[in-house]
Each structure stands twice: as structure tokens, then as C-alpha cells.
Design a protein around this motif. Structure first.
Motif, mmCIF file in Angstrom:
data_model
loop_
_atom_site.group_PDB
_atom_site.id
_atom_site.type_symbol
_atom_site.label_atom_id
_atom_site.label_comp_id
_atom_site.label_asym_id
_atom_site.label_seq_id
_atom_site.Cartn_x
_atom_site.Cartn_y
_atom_site.Cartn_z
ATOM 1 N N PHE A 23 0.837 -1.200 0.000
ATOM 2 C CA PHE A 23 0.000 0.000 0.000
ATOM 3 C C PHE A 23 0.872 1.250 0.000
ATOM 4 N N GLU A 24 1.915 1.259 0.804
ATOM 5 C CA GLU A 24 2.805 2.419 0.856
ATOM 6 C C GLU A 24 3.495 2.645 -0.481
ATOM 7 N N LEU A 25 3.848 1.529 -1.143
ATOM 8 C CA LEU A 25 4.495 1.641 -2.446
ATOM 9 C C LEU A 25 3.540 2.229 -3.483
ATOM 10 N N TYR A 26 2.349 1.630 -3.618
ATOM 11 C CA TYR A 26 1.401 2.071 -4.634
ATOM 12 C C TYR A 26 0.795 3.428 -4.288
ATOM 13 N N ASN A 27 0.778 3.775 -3.023
ATOM 14 C CA ASN A 27 0.226 5.055 -2.614
ATOM 15 C C ASN A 27 1.018 6.219 -3.219
ATOM 16 N N SER A 28 2.303 5.970 -3.467
ATOM 17 C CA SER A 28 3.132 7.025 -4.067
ATOM 18 C C SER A 28 2.679 7.352 -5.489
ATOM 19 N N LEU A 29 1.975 6.392 -6.118
ATOM 20 C CA LEU A 29 1.482 6.630 -7.477
ATOM 21 C C LEU A 29 0.343 7.638 -7.503
ATOM 22 N N PHE A 30 -0.207 7.966 -6.333
ATOM 23 C CA PHE A 30 -1.322 8.896 -6.286
ATOM 24 C C PHE A 30 -0.932 10.295 -6.739
ATOM 25 N N LEU A 31 0.376 10.594 -6.748
ATOM 26 C CA LEU A 31 0.817 11.909 -7.222
ATOM 27 C C LEU A 31 0.464 12.119 -8.685
ATOM 28 N N THR A 32 0.219 11.019 -9.410
ATOM 29 C CA THR A 32 -0.112 11.126 -10.837
ATOM 30 C C THR A 32 -1.613 11.099 -11.090
ATOM 31 N N LEU A 33 -2.417 11.071 -10.038
ATOM 32 C CA LEU A 33 -3.864 11.039 -10.251
ATOM 33 C C LEU A 33 -4.323 12.294 -10.985
ATOM 34 N N PRO A 34 -5.233 12.118 -11.950
ATOM 35 C CA PRO A 34 -5.643 13.254 -12.812
ATOM 36 C C PRO A 34 -6.668 14.168 -12.159
ATOM 37 N N PHE A 35 -6.278 14.849 -11.070
ATOM 38 C CA PHE A 35 -7.147 15.817 -10.416
ATOM 39 C C PHE A 35 -6.725 17.233 -10.803
ATOM 40 N N TYR A 36 -7.645 18.121 -10.670
ATOM 41 C CA TYR A 36 -7.352 19.544 -10.871
ATOM 42 C C TYR A 36 -6.357 19.996 -9.806
ATOM 43 N N LYS A 37 -5.331 20.748 -10.217
ATOM 44 C CA LYS A 37 -4.277 21.186 -9.300
ATOM 45 C C LYS A 37 -3.706 20.015 -8.515
ATOM 46 N N VAL A 38 -3.446 18.922 -9.223
ATOM 47 C CA VAL A 38 -3.056 17.686 -8.552
ATOM 48 C C VAL A 38 -1.742 17.822 -7.793
ATOM 49 N N LYS A 39 -0.815 18.644 -8.320
ATOM 50 C CA LYS A 39 0.487 18.761 -7.661
ATOM 51 C C LYS A 39 0.332 19.346 -6.261
ATOM 52 N N ASP A 40 -0.428 20.431 -6.160
ATOM 53 C CA ASP A 40 -0.636 21.046 -4.850
ATOM 54 C C ASP A 40 -1.336 20.088 -3.896
ATOM 55 N N THR A 41 -2.338 19.392 -4.413
ATOM 56 C CA THR A 41 -3.108 18.480 -3.575
ATOM 57 C C THR A 41 -2.225 17.349 -3.068
ATOM 58 N N GLY A 42 -1.491 16.716 -3.979
ATOM 59 C CA GLY A 42 -0.644 15.585 -3.593
ATOM 60 C C GLY A 42 0.474 15.984 -2.654
ATOM 61 N N THR A 170 -7.392 -5.172 -8.056
ATOM 62 C CA THR A 170 -7.011 -6.293 -7.181
ATOM 63 C C THR A 170 -6.209 -7.335 -7.951
ATOM 64 N N SER A 171 -6.669 -7.658 -9.160
ATOM 65 C CA SER A 171 -5.958 -8.642 -9.995
ATOM 66 C C SER A 171 -4.560 -8.152 -10.352
ATOM 67 N N ALA A 172 -4.446 -6.865 -10.686
ATOM 68 C CA ALA A 172 -3.137 -6.309 -11.057
ATOM 69 C C ALA A 172 -2.185 -6.304 -9.865
ATOM 70 N N ILE A 173 -2.706 -6.022 -8.689
ATOM 71 C CA ILE A 173 -1.866 -5.998 -7.483
ATOM 72 C C ILE A 173 -1.372 -7.394 -7.137
ATOM 73 N N LYS A 174 -2.197 -8.402 -7.400
ATOM 74 C CA LYS A 174 -1.784 -9.786 -7.125
ATOM 75 C C LYS A 174 -0.497 -10.135 -7.875
ATOM 76 N N THR A 175 -0.343 -9.581 -9.080
ATOM 77 C CA THR A 175 0.837 -9.890 -9.904
ATOM 78 C C THR A 175 1.846 -8.745 -9.926
ATOM 79 N N ASN A 176 1.612 -7.730 -9.084
ATOM 80 C CA ASN A 176 2.508 -6.570 -9.032
ATOM 81 C C ASN A 176 2.726 -5.928 -10.407
ATOM 82 N N ASP A 177 1.646 -5.825 -11.173
ATOM 83 C CA ASP A 177 1.702 -5.227 -12.512
ATOM 84 C C ASP A 177 1.626 -3.700 -12.368
ATOM 85 N N ILE A 178 2.790 -3.077 -12.188
ATOM 86 C CA ILE A 178 2.856 -1.646 -11.881
ATOM 87 C C ILE A 178 2.218 -0.797 -12.977
#
Length: 862
Positions: A23-42, A170-178
Motif C-alpha cells: 500500500f505504501e508503495l502504490y500510494n506514491s502513485l497517487f501523485l499522478t492522479l488526474p485531479f485539478y491542481k493535482v500537484k498542490d493536492t498531492g 485487485t488482480s493487477a496488485i496480485k501480480t505486481n503489474d505496476i
């Protein structure tokens, strides 16, 4: 004991490595989430989380925490800018909850690898050379069943699009498909989490049917396959054990939006979705069976399945027997002429048709007894029925009313236009027959009477059927009383005694195979009498109802209306069933699954199979052992009677406190829940009147306390009860009961689970409130008292010490949503001040929006 400790340690290690780390690893990917002003939010969210944690430790107010944060880290601090950023924080956190769910679900099998094997298999092995045991197993299997009933409640809000993303994630996480995980998180960022307008009952049914189509269709069949194989290995006949039920579109108790057309549409929808599942399977089967000798049957089945799946104009009928007959012909040809090649695929489809027929899940009809009494009165005013009843019928006592009932089939000439509820009831009674003809009897065969308070409530409903298109011989309906309040539970056995002794009802039960369904509600009994009294009242009701049924040689099936949280019957549910003694009917386990329980325990095929197997294990184990329940021994029973009464008195005293309801209204989003666009049902039954506790639905009641992080319905009064026993010198007796009774131990364990999701430090600043400070302190003191004595009773140092993985999961989830809780309280705080109409609207939306993530993270909070 050492082996169990090692297993717990291994699960905890797996959880840390497989869940927390990923979770800590994949949570870092949230910086790329397509939100408005995503950089400031993340960038700002981690800082905001730290501010929230520190502020709560220092007992600061939500407004103080949030204002201080914005002053330090942002330049534009207008109310609009603050609300805008808080909304973006909410979007992030909602999706972090989804990510944590997916990571945890992906590790499900590893986390539960050491759980016990099938109880059925264990007993079958024991019975190989033991004829008496073998006969007992055969009898139990013949009588045993598990029915899971999906209900629509306003805590299950993920739309199908989000559920599909969660499944793929869930399926992608099972195989660590980044790469895929990253894409799915971006998709999640752009996908709406909720509807812009409230769904209709049919919308709710369609949303919930996602689980039928994508989870239960496979999971139930897989479990049944294992059961068939186990029985076959020991030369025992196969027995259908799993049944599915469905409430959306049928449950009109207090929901003004459910009408007959909703029921008709949902029954058609369930049928069509099922046949599309059959058709999907058959196409795969057809690709493999390309041999001679089966062409005609293949073509015939293909044509029938296609028309039933996709032709809206087809005249529907129950064709399950036809399908099974022709699939068996295909299977026989494969076995006799083609060495059985691919016959297992045919067997799998046959098994599914045997399980789901033409209906998929049984659609239950539910209505309040008070409505049904009004309908009976309306019908009595019309010819020819009016000539059969005295004018003063409504003023007769119960015994006189029952004597006056005539049970004659009649075609009533209605002279006056009925009100909407009466018309809906009459139309629904007539329509049930058509549903049975189209989808089979199992498609709709139960009518549940909510708030059932007397035998005449059921007998009068039976008359309504006889007056509206049914005859006595074709009355293929199970009439199911629902007993909910503490008072109604206490009188339930007497009501059933009256029914079992009634000649017409006795004959009807005989026609229904001598089986009586009785529903018991945890939600309203908890709201009415508190956690301990609710559980103890239901236990005593089950004992009394079982004894009454046994006297009349009736097979009893208890249907438990269990909600998600422990305060509404949730928690470690299977442990309740495993701990039943021979004094409680337990061969037909039936329970509702609702809200976040559906997604958390039955959200994937793996978790659904596991939890169904746990329930079956509980029933089989209890049925084979049939131990006497020690809670019925005078020592234990008297102790629980006293504790339940003491707990009840404490809870009722709280409930009657003049600040009780206003506290909830002011500090929780209770009054705003009706604006949440996730349900077609109102928050309270009397939707047009002022807020009264008796009208407030248990779901909204429990949800409000969970949003405060106080979970009062899950523990209040139990600390006082334990303290009183300690003062009276009965502590050793309480400990003995806890150690010897699995039922009482489960009550205590679930209570501690509920308390582990509470955090009074979040609202500690309430202590300084001039009006509500003393009230908050009273709640807090009972929490601390309960916690101290529960830990002393269990011999633990921390809550949920014996469930370390679940405890750790709760801890992480609570940390994730802490900012949501504070944002919600901040918005409610601001609404107490003078605000413009525009600001009020924004603040209400802000508060409402936080409810989703808090409930989802809690998994069984509402």
C-alpha cells in the motif's frame, strides 16, 4: 495454543509484508492522479494528515486545526479556496481507501491460508466406519441450508464502474503489474464515485446485482461443487445447500419509492442477468464441444438461452427443468461416446442451473404490519367481504379477531379508490403469482411482516392473498414474521404458539413442508434496548421459539436481519452460529448481508467463497456437536439476565437524556444524511414530520454515531453492567461465563471490535462545550469504563488483541480517514455560524461527501 499463536504471528507478518508495504508503495502513485491542481493536492495532503494527527493529540478543534494549516501552507485563505482544497483532499482519500481495499483483497488467500478446513469434510472422514455418525451426517446435510440475502442500504454506494475498477486493480496488485496499476489508479481518479441524483429502487437493484453476476454466480457454484465432490467421495447424495435472496425492489417497509412496478422490473432484471450468465458459460462450453451426436441438443439449448438472455419480448416461464434435462443429454453423450471429454464443463453449468433456476435470487417482499392492517380494513369494507365481518372488528381483542377470520377465497368488488400503500399491497399480492409463473416459485415466495406484534398480523395477510387472486391450495407463500424490538422479541414465542395451534395456519404449514421462517432484527432491537440487551433478547427469543416449534414438530429457519457493524448484528457472525446449542434451531442459516459487508466480505470470489464456507462450517459444526448451551444453566442465565437488564437501564437512561437527539443533530451529519444520493430510502420512516428517535432508521442512527467516532450503539451500557457485577462480588462468575460460553465470548469480542473503531480524542474538545460538555463526558466515561473492564474480562492489554491482523487493518484505515472526520466536523462547526446560502450549500456538500469515505474505510460501520 502455541500453534494458534504462531498462526496469528504468521498472518501478522504476511499482512505487514503483503498489505502495508505494498500500500505504501502504490500510494506514491497517487501523485499522478488526474485531479485539478493535482500537484498542490498531492504535496499538501501528507502535511495536512500530520496536522490532523497532531491536532487531535492536542485536543484542538477541527476549525483550529484546519485554519492553522491553511495559514501556514497556503496563500489564498478565502472560504471558497479552503473548501475547494478540502474537496480535493476528500477525492484523494476516497481513492486511497479503494487502493487499501484492493491491496488487502489481493492478499486475501495468503492472509487466510491457515484457516480451518471444511467441517463437512472433517465429519465425513470420521463417519467412514461409523454408521450412526454417517446417518447423522446424512440427516444434517438433508436439512442444512445457507441463505444469504442481499439488501439495499445507503452504505453501499460504489457504482458498477468503480466496482469493476476495484476488481481489475485487485488482480493487477496480485501480480505486481505496476503499469496496469498506474493506469487503473488514473482511471479511478477520473471515475465518479457517486450519483448526481438519488437512485431508484431499480437502480439500487441493478447496482447490487453486480455482485450476483460477478461474484456469487461463481462463488456459490464453486462451494456447491466442493460439497458435491465431498458427498460423492463418501457415496452420499448431492444436496443443494446454498440459496440467494434479494431485497431491492421487494422491500417496501417505509420506502415510499418501492412500488409494484419496481418489483416486476427487478424480477425481470434478475432473470435476464442470470440467463446472460448462463449464455456466457454456454458459449464457452460450445467452443469445446464440437463432436458429433450432440449437435441438436447444443443448438436447442443455445437458442433457448439466447432468447431468454436478449429477447425482451419473449414470453417468460420457468425453464430450469428443461435446461437441466437437455444439458444432461449432452453430458450423457459425452460420457458414452467421447470418453467424458469436457463433461465437467456441462456438469458445472447444470450445477448452476440447479442453484439459480430461472430466478437467480429469491425476491423477498416486506411491509409493515400497520400498513397491512389498514389494507385488511379497506378490503373488509367492500363486497362480498363486508358481509362476513362485524362492524366492530377493529375494536375486538386478539382472540376475538382470530375467531372472526373466515379464510374464504373471494373476488372483491372495490368501490372506493385505495390510498397508494393499499393499492401497492393489493397489486403486489396479485403480481407475486405472475413472478412465480415466469421465474419459478423460488423467485418470490416470502412475505415478511415487519413490526409483527400479534398472530392476527399474519393471519390477516393470508386472507388478503385469498381475496386477491389466490386460492388455499395454491398459496405457495411463506409468511415470515419479523420480531425486532425488545418487547416484541419477548412475546414472539406466544404469537407463534397461537399460529401453530390455528387449524388454517397449521394446514398451510403442512403444505409448505412443515417449515417456518422467522426473521429476527438486530438493528432496531439495538436502537431500542442497547447492544447487550439486543443480543440477549434475540438469544432468549430463539430458545423460546425453538422450543415452541419442537412441540409442534415444525422445522424452524431463523432469518437474522444482520447489519454491517457489530451493533447491528455484524462482526464475527459465523462465531455466533457456531456457538449455538441444541436448544436453538440452527440447521437453516439465513442472514442479510448489507452495506459495506457486501463489498468487504463478499466483494471478490475468493472472499465470498471463504465467508460462505465459514458460515457452512459454523452450521455443520454446531449441528454435529449439538452441545447444550451453558447460557441456559441457572448460573449463567441469571447472570446474563442481570447484566442485560443493567445494560438496558443504562442505555435507556442515555436515550431519554434531553440532549441525546440534539447532540446527534448538532455534531453528526444525521440531518444531512437524507441528502446523500446513494439510496432511494429515506433516513426516517415519518419523512414529513419532525425528527423523532422512534422514526429514525437504525442505519442512520448507527451511521451518525460512527461518523462521530463514538459508536455508542456498539457498547454503551456494557461497562456499567460489568461494574455492577464486580461490585456485587460476581466477577469470577462473569469470567467463568466468558471462558465457557462461545456465544458470550463472541458478544464481547464484537463489542471490542466496535470500540476499536471509536476515538474520543477526536471530539475531546466537546468537553469544553457549555451545553454539551457534561453529556460528552458521560459518553466518554462509559467508553473508558467499558474498555477497562472488557480488557480485564478478556485478559488482554489492548482491544482486539486476539485479532492482530484485523486490529492492524482497522488502525491503518482509521489513519487514512482521520482527515475526512475532521473535515466533516469542521463543516458542521461552520454551519453553526452565520453563513451565506452559497456557503451553506458548499459546507453541507463538504460534510456529506466525507461520509462515503469514512463508511467505506470502516467496512462495517453503518
Amino acid at each position: 495454543m502455541m500453534q494458534k499463536q504462531r498462526a496469528k504471528g504468521q498472518r501478522e507478518s504476511v499482512f505487514n509484508n503483503e498489505v502495508i508495504s505494498r500500500f505504501e508503495l502504490y500510494n506514491s502513485l497517487f501523485l499522478t492522479l488526474p485531479f485539478y491542481k493535482v500537484k498542490d493536492t498531492g504535496t499538501l495532503l501528507p502535511l495536512f494528515i500530520k496536522y490532523c494527527e497532531d491536532g487531535v493529540k492536542n485536543h484542538e478543534t477541527p476549525a483550529g486545526i484546519i485554519n492553522a494549516f491553511f495559514e501556514k501552507y497556503t496563500q489564498n485563505n478565502s472560504k471558497k479556496d479552503i473548501i475547494d482544497l478540502l474537496f480535493r483532499f476528500i477525492q484523494y482519500i476516497e481513492r486511497q481507501v479503494v487502493l487499501f481495499d484492493a491491496v488487502e483483497d489481493a492478499s486475501f488467500n495468503k492472509l487466510n491460508a491457515d484457516e480451518e478446513h471444511s467441517a463437512l469434510l472433517v465429519y465425513l472422514k470420521k463417519g467412514v466406519d461409523n454408521k450412526p455418525l454417517n446417518e447423522k451426517i446424512e440427516k444434517l446435510i438433508d436439512e442444512f441450508s445457507l441463505r444469504l440475502v442481499l439488501t439495499a442500504h445507503p452504505t453501499q454506494f460504489y457504482p458498477g464502474s468503480v466496482l469493476s475498477i476495484i476488481t481489475d486493480l485487485t488482480s493487477a496488485i496480485k501480480t505486481n503489474d505496476i503499469s496496469t496499476i498506474n493506469q487503473l489508479l488514473q482511471q479511478l481518479g477520473k471515475t465518479p464515485f457517486f450519483n448526481k441524483k438519488s437512485p431508484t429502487p431499480v437502480d439500487e437493484a441493478l447496482s447490487l446485482a453486480w455482485y450476483l453476476e460477478n461474484v456469487f454466480y461463481f462463488a456459490a457454484a464453486n462451494i456447491q461443487s466442493e460439497i458435491d465432490q465431498s458427498l460423492n467421495d463418501y457415496n452420499l447424495e448431492s444436496k443443494k445447500i446454498i440459496e440467494l435472496g434479494f431485497w431491492p425492489g421487494g422491500d417496501r417497509d417505509g420506502n415510499p419509492n418501492v412500488h409494484t412496478d419496481s418489483t416486476i422490473q427487478v424480477s425481470k432484471m434478475l432473470r435476464q442477468i442470470l440467463f446472460r450468465c448462463y449464455y456466457r458459460d454456454f458459449r464457452n462450453l460450445k467452443r469445446r464441444i464440437t463432436f458429433r451426436g450432440v449437435e441438436d441438443n447444443i443448438a436447442l439449448v443455445h437458442d433457448v438461452l439466447y432468447k431468454n438472455a436478449f429477447d425482451p419480448n419473449i414470453e417468460t416461464e420457468n425453464i430450469s427443468d428443461f435446461l437441466i434435462e437437455n444439458l444432461n443429454k449432452i453430458k450423457t453423450t459425452l460420457i458414452e461416446d467421447h470418453d467424458g471429454l469436457f463433461s465437467d464443463l456441462v456438469s458445472d453449468l447444470i450445477r448452476k442451473v440447479e442453484l439459480y433456476g430461472s430466478h437467480f435470487a429469491s425476491l423477498d417482499i416486506r411491509q409493515d404490519s400497520r400498513v397491512l392492517r389498514d389494507v385488511h380494513a379497506y378490503c373488509r369494507n367492500n363486497k362480498p367481504i363486508n358481509a362476513l365481518y362485524p362492524e366492530n372488528y377493529d375494536s375486538l381483542n386478539e382472540e376475538e379477531k382470530i375467531k372472526a377470520l373466515v379464510f374464504k377465497s373471494a373476488k372483491i368488488n372495490y368501490t372506493e379508490q385505495p390510498d397508494s400503500l393499499t393499492q401497492d399491497t393489493l397489486e403486489t399480492i396479485a403480481e407475486i403469482k405472475q413472478i412465480q409463473q415466469s421465474n419459478g416459485e423460488m423467485a418470490c415466495h416470502r412475505f415478511i411482516i415487519s413490526n409483527c406484534q400479534q398472530a392476527s398480523d399474519i393471519l390477516q395477510l393470508m386472507e388478503l392473498f385469498l381475496w386477491n387472486g389466490w386460492t388455499e391450495d395454491e398459496l405457495s407463500i411463506d409468511f415470515v414474521p419479523l420480531f425486532e424490538t425488545v418487547h416484541d422479541l419477548a412475546g414472539a414465542a406466544e404469537i407463534m404458539e397461537t399460529l401453530y395451534s390455528h387449524s388454517f395456519y397449521k394446514k398451510h404449514l403442512a403444505n409448505r413442508g412443515g417449515k417456518q421462517h422467522i426473521m429476527l432484527g438486530f438493528s432496531d432491537s439495538t436502537k431500542d434496548g442497547g447492544y447487550l440487551m439486543a443480543n440477549w433478547s434475540i438469544f432468549n427469543a430463539k430458545v423460546a421459539l425453538t422450543a415452541t416449534a419442537d412441540q409442534h414438530q415444525i422445522q424452524l429457519a431463523f432469518f437474522d436481519g444482520r447489519g454491517g457493524p457489530p451493533s447491528r448484528g455484524g462482526g464475527k457472525t459465523h462465531r455466533f452460529y457456531a456457538s449455538m446449542g441444541k436448544e436453538i434451531a440452527n440447521k437453516n442459516i439465513q442472514l442479510t448481508i448489507q452495506g459495506q459487508t457486501i463489498s468487504s466480505q463478499y466483494g471478490s470470489i475468493d472472499s465470498a467463497e471463504f465467508n460462505m464456507e465459514q458460515m457452512i462450517n459454523a452450521g455443520i459444526s454446531a449441528g454435529m456437536k449439538e452441545k447444550h448451551n451453558i447460557l441456559l444453566d441457572p448460573l449463567h442465565k441469571n447472570l446474563l439476565d442481570e447484566m442485560a437488564t443493567e445494560s438496558y437501564d443504562s442505555y435507556v437512561s442515555l436515550r431519554k437524556h434531553p440532549l441525546f437527539l440534539s447532540y446527534l443533530e448538532k455534531f453528526s451529519p444525521l440531518t444531512l444524511l437524507s441528502k446523500i444520493t446513494i439510496s432511494s430510502r429515506p433516513v426516517k420512516r415519518n419523512s414529513g414530520g419532525s425528527l423523532k428517535l422512534e422514526d429514525l432508521r437504525a442505519i442512520g442512527f448507527v451511521t451518525a454515531w460512527s461518523q462521530l467516532k463514538q459508536n455508542i450503539p456498539g457498547f454503551y451500557g456494557i461497562g456499567t453492567a460489568l461494574k455492577n457485577q464486580e461490585k456485587q462480588g460476581n466477577w469470577d462468575k462473569v469470567v467463568k461465563t466468558y471462558q465457557e460460553s462461545g456465544y458470550f465470548k463472541t458478544i464481547i469480542d464484537n463489542c471490542m471490535m466496535s470500540m476499536s473503531k471509536a476515538d474520543f480524542s477526536i471530539t475531546a474538545h466537546f468537553a469544553n462545550d457549555k451545553e454539551y460538555g457534561a453529556f460528552w463526558k458521560m459518553l466518554y466515561e462509559e467508553f473508558e469504563l467499558s474498555k477497562t473492564l472488557l480488557l480485564k474480562l478478556s485478559g488482554h492489554e489492548t482491544l482486539m488483541e486476539n485479532y492482530p491482523v484485523e486490529k492492524r487493518s482497522i488502525s491503518v484505515r482509521e489513519k487514512i480517514v482521520l482527515p475526512l472526520v475532521l473535515i466533516q466536523h469542521y463543516a458542521l462547526e461552520q454551519l453553526q455560524n452565520e453563513v451565506t446560502d452559497e456557503e451553506q450549500q458548499s459546507l453541507e456538500k463538504l460534510s456529506i461527501r466525507t461520509v462515503y469515505g469514512i463508511v467505506n474505510a470502516g467496512r462495517n460501520l453503518a
